[in-house]
Design an enzyme around this catalytic site. Structure first.
Site, mmCIF file in Angstrom:
data_model
loop_
_atom_site.group_PDB
_atom_site.id
_atom_site.type_symbol
_atom_site.label_atom_id
_atom_site.label_comp_id
_atom_site.label_asym_id
_atom_site.label_seq_id
_atom_site.Cartn_x
_atom_site.Cartn_y
_atom_site.Cartn_z
ATOM 1 N N ARG A 77 55.381 95.626 -75.925
ATOM 2 C CA ARG A 77 55.967 96.236 -77.024
ATOM 3 C C ARG A 77 55.750 95.559 -78.382
ATOM 4 N NH1 ARG A 77 57.546 101.198 -78.558
ATOM 5 N NH2 ARG A 77 59.541 101.172 -79.840
ATOM 6 N N ASN A 124 59.510 106.137 -74.593
ATOM 7 C CA ASN A 124 59.196 107.560 -74.441
ATOM 8 C C ASN A 124 57.976 107.894 -73.494
ATOM 9 O OD1 ASN A 124 58.707 110.282 -75.258
ATOM 10 N ND2 ASN A 124 57.796 109.979 -77.117
ATOM 11 N N PRO A 125 58.230 108.680 -72.808
ATOM 12 C CA PRO A 125 57.147 108.946 -71.725
ATOM 13 C C PRO A 125 56.336 110.478 -71.912
ATOM 14 C CG PRO A 125 59.281 109.839 -70.839
ATOM 15 C CD PRO A 125 59.582 109.136 -72.124
ATOM 16 N N LEU A 126 56.676 110.893 -73.289
ATOM 17 C CA LEU A 126 56.103 111.923 -73.478
ATOM 18 C C LEU A 126 54.574 112.007 -73.766
ATOM 19 C CD1 LEU A 126 58.964 113.932 -75.337
ATOM 20 C CD2 LEU A 126 58.085 114.319 -73.094
ATOM 21 N N GLU A 127 54.316 110.885 -74.475
ATOM 22 C CA GLU A 127 52.741 110.701 -74.981
ATOM 23 C C GLU A 127 51.900 110.803 -73.788
ATOM 24 O OE1 GLU A 127 52.804 107.125 -77.411
ATOM 25 O OE2 GLU A 127 54.089 108.177 -79.028
ATOM 26 N N GLU A 149 47.105 101.872 -81.392
ATOM 27 C CA GLU A 149 46.022 102.537 -80.512
ATOM 28 C C GLU A 149 46.737 103.107 -79.154
ATOM 29 O OE1 GLU A 149 41.766 100.970 -81.614
ATOM 30 O OE2 GLU A 149 43.054 99.553 -80.613
ATOM 31 N N GLU A 153 59.875 106.123 -83.893
ATOM 32 C CA GLU A 153 60.173 107.229 -84.957
ATOM 33 C C GLU A 153 59.306 107.359 -85.949
ATOM 34 O OE1 GLU A 153 63.326 104.567 -82.587
ATOM 35 O OE2 GLU A 153 61.478 104.011 -83.931
#
Length: 411
Positions: free
Chosen positions: A263, A328-331, A304, A59
């Site tokens: 994580r 989140n898979p968008l990165e 990082e 977030e």
């Protein structure tokens, strides 16, 4: 009455919350640092800052571009998080340009103390942090509240619906709720969120700010490894073994470097020890830089993730084999990485579905499928898959600008 009962129950459970925090601090000492802030006893901030609350790392990263814009406009910012990893992310990204505090536990007395130290002009909460006393205490002081990038899974919806009276009163404290998708908005409306204060704005997580410095670091690592690289990002307990088992069955001459990035920092050492059972050539970020002799590299650093992704040819996104809904898979998509995930996806179901339908992500159901897909994807030319991920991110940008416009109106 419902909120009084909630507060009474929360008070009874508070010793357990404190105990749990102290137990976690045995592995990660940051959990016991600044403990007094969680009781609302905090160093005073000057003026009337904009208050941003983001639970943890994801977030914080998502809202960072908006914070930069607010700082550029001369606004002061008070940033609260719940976790030490979120706090570390705030420090890394903003240094002393924002004031960081931990969010108090959700009791009225703690927020009385909190507001004795701070006088924010607006509260912006990232995603779905619906804490009754937090929202009531803020609203009662005539401070506008924006719930941004809000999402509500079917599972969470059913949980909130069990306490419909308390949930409805709490939602009515919110000045403006910006939902990610129409389905999220419908669930919020069903729980009592007034329709005239509800907008569908898309996900700000598509508005990714790619850090060029980290990308260059990752490319240098990749060159040093001098072979294919698989990154397993944001893994939870149990997933590291799944990835190690899948990695170990790949034929030796095709086996990539495996970067494992747990994580939670308190798991760094245990994952390192686990990995040493699979190869004699195991290292970690804190011990060595990238090297062609390394088989398994533990990413035991914070902030990082873009560097780790930039070093890779293929990304596995964690939380998807641990039953925790996936991360989140968008990165990796924004960086053009082919992506593989497990079956648990409720945290990002819409995004995962979009990436799958566009051919940017493969979702597997079991460990055997995972091993096979890793082998196949690392052996393929994945240019089309890579471009599909980039296209999805670019096509869906804009939610951050819409959020910024709404915040400007309220301040």
């Amino acid at each position: 009455m419902a909120r009084l009962l909630y507060s009474a129950l929360y008070t009874l459970l508070l010793p357990l919350f404190v105990f749990r925090l102290l137990v976690r601090s045995l592995k990660a000492s940051a959990y016991r640092q600044r403990l007094i802030e969680r009781f609302g006893i905090q160093q005073k901030t000057l003026g009337r800052p904009i208050w941003i609350h983001a639970v943890s790392v994801g977030e914080t990263i998502a809202i960072s571009p908006l914070v930069e814009r607010l700082l550029d406009q001369g606004e002061s910012v008070l940033f609260t998080t719940t976790t030490p990893t979120g706090a570390a992310q705030v420090k890394q990204r903003f240094g002393g340009r924002v004031e960081h505090r931990y969010l108090p536990w959700d009791l009225p007395i703690f927020f009385t103390l909190f507001f004795g130290a701070h006088s924010p002009k607006l509260l912006l909460i990232v995603e779905t942090e619906i804490w009754p006393n937090l929202l009531t205490a803020t609203s009662s002081r005539k401070i506008p509240i924006v719930l941004a990038n809000a999402r509500l899974s079917e599972k969470s919806f059913k949980g909130y619906k069990r306490f419909s009276g308390l949930t409805k009163d709490t939602l009515n404290s919110i000045s403006l709720l910006l939902a990610q998708h129409e389905s999220d908005a419908e669930r919020f409306k069903s729980l009592g969120m007034p329709e005239d204060r509800l907008l569908v704005s898309g996900s700000i997580k598509f508005d990714i700010d790619l850090p060029e410095d980290q990308i260059q670091i990752g490319k240098a690592w990749k060159a040093a490894f001098d072979r294919k690289v698989l990154v397993a990002a944001s893994t939870h307990k149990g997933e590291d073994k799944i990835l190690l088992d899948a990695w170990s069955v790949i034929p030796q001459d095709q086996r990539p470097v495996l970067i494992l990035v747990p994580r939670h920092p308190e798991r760094f050492d245990s994952v390192y020890q686990l990995a040493k059972g699979y190869s004699d050539f195991v290292s970690k970020r804190s011990l060595s830089t990238a090297d062609r002799n390394i088989d398994i590299w533990i990413g035991d650093s914070l902030g990082e993730m873009f560097a780790y992704y930039s070093a890779a040819d293929l990304a596995f996104v964690g939380g998807s084999f641990s039953g925790t809904g996936g991360h989140n898979p968008l990165e990796p998509a924004a960086l053009g990485l082919p992506i593989v995930m497990g079956p648990s996806d409720y945290n990002f179901r819409s995004i995962i579905s979009t990436l799958k339908s566009e051919g940017a992500l493969v979702q597997v159901q079991c460990e055997q499928e995972l091993a096979e897909q890793i082998r196949v994807l690392l052996g393929n030319d994945n240019h089309a898959m890579s471009q599909a991920g980039i296209n999805v991110v670019e096509k869906n940008r804009g939610a951050l600008e819409r959020l910024y416009e709404q915040v400007k109106k309220l301040i």
